[in-house]
Design a protein around this motif. Structure first.
Motif, short mmCIF file in Angstrom:
data_model
loop_
_atom_site.label_atom_id
_atom_site.label_comp_id
_atom_site.label_asym_id
_atom_site.label_seq_id
_atom_site.Cartn_x
_atom_site.Cartn_y
_atom_site.Cartn_z
N THR A 56 0.88 -1.17 0.00
CA THR A 56 0.00 0.00 0.00
C THR A 56 0.92 1.23 0.00
N LEU A 57 0.73 2.17 0.89
CA LEU A 57 1.65 3.29 0.96
C LEU A 57 2.55 3.20 2.19
N GLY A 58 2.58 1.99 2.77
CA GLY A 58 3.48 1.77 3.90
C GLY A 58 4.92 1.81 3.44
N LEU A 59 5.80 2.17 4.34
CA LEU A 59 7.22 2.28 4.00
C LEU A 59 7.90 0.93 4.18
N TRP A 60 8.51 0.48 3.10
CA TRP A 60 9.24 -0.78 3.10
C TRP A 60 10.59 -0.50 2.46
N PRO A 61 11.67 -0.55 3.23
CA PRO A 61 12.97 -0.19 2.66
C PRO A 61 13.41 -1.16 1.57
N GLN A 62 13.72 -0.61 0.42
CA GLN A 62 14.22 -1.42 -0.69
C GLN A 62 15.04 -0.52 -1.61
N ALA A 63 15.87 -1.16 -2.42
CA ALA A 63 16.68 -0.43 -3.39
C ALA A 63 15.79 0.08 -4.52
N ALA A 64 16.30 1.02 -5.28
CA ALA A 64 15.53 1.57 -6.40
C ALA A 64 15.14 0.48 -7.40
N GLY A 65 15.95 -0.57 -7.48
CA GLY A 65 15.65 -1.69 -8.38
C GLY A 65 14.63 -2.66 -7.83
N GLY A 66 14.11 -2.39 -6.62
CA GLY A 66 13.07 -3.23 -6.04
C GLY A 66 13.57 -4.31 -5.10
N ILE A 67 14.86 -4.40 -4.88
CA ILE A 67 15.40 -5.44 -3.99
C ILE A 67 15.21 -4.98 -2.55
N PRO A 68 14.48 -5.78 -1.73
CA PRO A 68 14.22 -5.38 -0.34
C PRO A 68 15.51 -5.31 0.48
N PHE A 69 15.51 -4.40 1.42
CA PHE A 69 16.62 -4.29 2.36
C PHE A 69 16.67 -5.56 3.21
N ASN A 70 17.88 -6.01 3.52
CA ASN A 70 18.04 -7.14 4.45
C ASN A 70 19.35 -6.99 5.19
N ALA A 71 19.55 -7.83 6.16
CA ALA A 71 20.73 -7.72 7.02
C ALA A 71 22.03 -8.00 6.27
N CYS A 72 21.95 -8.55 5.08
CA CYS A 72 23.17 -8.77 4.29
C CYS A 72 23.84 -7.46 3.91
N GLU A 73 23.13 -6.36 4.04
CA GLU A 73 23.72 -5.05 3.74
C GLU A 73 24.80 -4.69 4.76
N PHE A 74 24.75 -5.29 5.94
CA PHE A 74 25.73 -4.99 6.97
C PHE A 74 26.88 -5.97 6.86
N GLN A 75 28.06 -5.45 6.81
CA GLN A 75 29.25 -6.29 6.71
C GLN A 75 30.12 -6.08 7.94
N CYS A 76 30.60 -7.17 8.50
CA CYS A 76 31.49 -7.08 9.65
C CYS A 76 32.35 -8.34 9.69
N LYS A 77 33.66 -8.14 9.70
CA LYS A 77 34.58 -9.27 9.78
C LYS A 77 35.25 -9.37 11.14
N GLY A 78 35.17 -8.31 11.94
CA GLY A 78 35.84 -8.32 13.23
C GLY A 78 37.28 -7.88 13.16
N ASP A 79 37.75 -7.54 11.97
CA ASP A 79 39.09 -6.99 11.79
C ASP A 79 38.93 -5.49 11.57
N PRO A 80 39.56 -4.66 12.38
CA PRO A 80 39.30 -3.23 12.29
C PRO A 80 39.62 -2.62 10.93
N ILE A 81 40.68 -3.06 10.29
CA ILE A 81 41.02 -2.51 8.97
C ILE A 81 39.97 -2.90 7.95
N THR A 82 39.62 -4.17 7.91
CA THR A 82 38.60 -4.64 6.97
C THR A 82 37.28 -3.91 7.21
N ASP A 83 36.88 -3.80 8.46
CA ASP A 83 35.59 -3.19 8.77
C ASP A 83 35.58 -1.70 8.47
N LEU A 84 36.67 -1.00 8.74
CA LEU A 84 36.70 0.43 8.44
C LEU A 84 36.70 0.70 6.94
N VAL A 85 37.42 -0.11 6.18
CA VAL A 85 37.39 0.06 4.72
C VAL A 85 35.99 -0.20 4.19
#
Length: 157
Positions: free
Chosen positions: A56-85
């Motif tokens: 409907t007109l509810g807000l559902w986060p998704q990319a302009a191409g229609g791909i829904p937002f999901n937790a895969c967008e968050f990246q974390c390796k636990g290595d400070p250099i990798t994570d900061l880059v």
């Protein structure tokens, strides 16, 4: 590296996460304002109909191409250099997305908050870069692109 220093860096990154959620809230408010009074004809004419059928007109986060937002967008390796880059790359991706929006949108009620968000992405990129530089200064500078020598010296024998 002192515990106080580590705490201060951690506190900054914690606040950065809160800022990113605030960005999402601003974008959601803009989308809500733009869609709240749409007629069914305007929805169909704008290409918003597929989204409307699902949400409907509810807000559902998704990319302009229609791909829904999901937790895969968050990246974390636990290595400070990798994570900061990774964080720096995310800030640049957001900045370039805001710039693309600004190329398309001329309404000041949309463009002004988007300009503000773009500025914040630039500041976040700079702060993450400062954090990366500080961490690199603490490492053996000959090896920081390949590995963390302190970790490898103690754990990878």
């Amino acid at each position: 590296m002192s515990l106080t220093y580590v705490f201060n860096i951690s506190l900054y990154f914690h606040h950065s996460g809160a800022y990113e959620l605030a960005h999402l809230e601003i974008i959601a408010a803009i989308v809500h304002q733009l869609t709240k009074n749409l007629t069914p004809e305007e929805i169909a004419a704008s290409g918003f109909d597929k989204y409307y059928v699902d949400h409907t007109l509810g807000l559902w986060p998704q990319a302009a191409g229609g791909i829904p937002f999901n937790a895969c967008e968050f990246q974390c390796k636990g290595d400070p250099i990798t994570d900061l880059v990774e964080d720096m790359a995310a800030e640049q991706k957001a900045r370039s997305t805001y710039e693309n929006i600004l190329r398309l949108v001329k309404d000041p009620e949309v463009a002004d908050p988007i300009r503000y968000l773009r500025e914040r992405e630039i500041v976040h990129f700079q702060r993450f870069g400062e954090g990366l530089r500080i961490i690199q200064d603490d490492l053996n500078f000959k090896n920081f692109y390949a590995f963390n020598p302190d970790f490898d010296r103690n754990n990878c024998k």
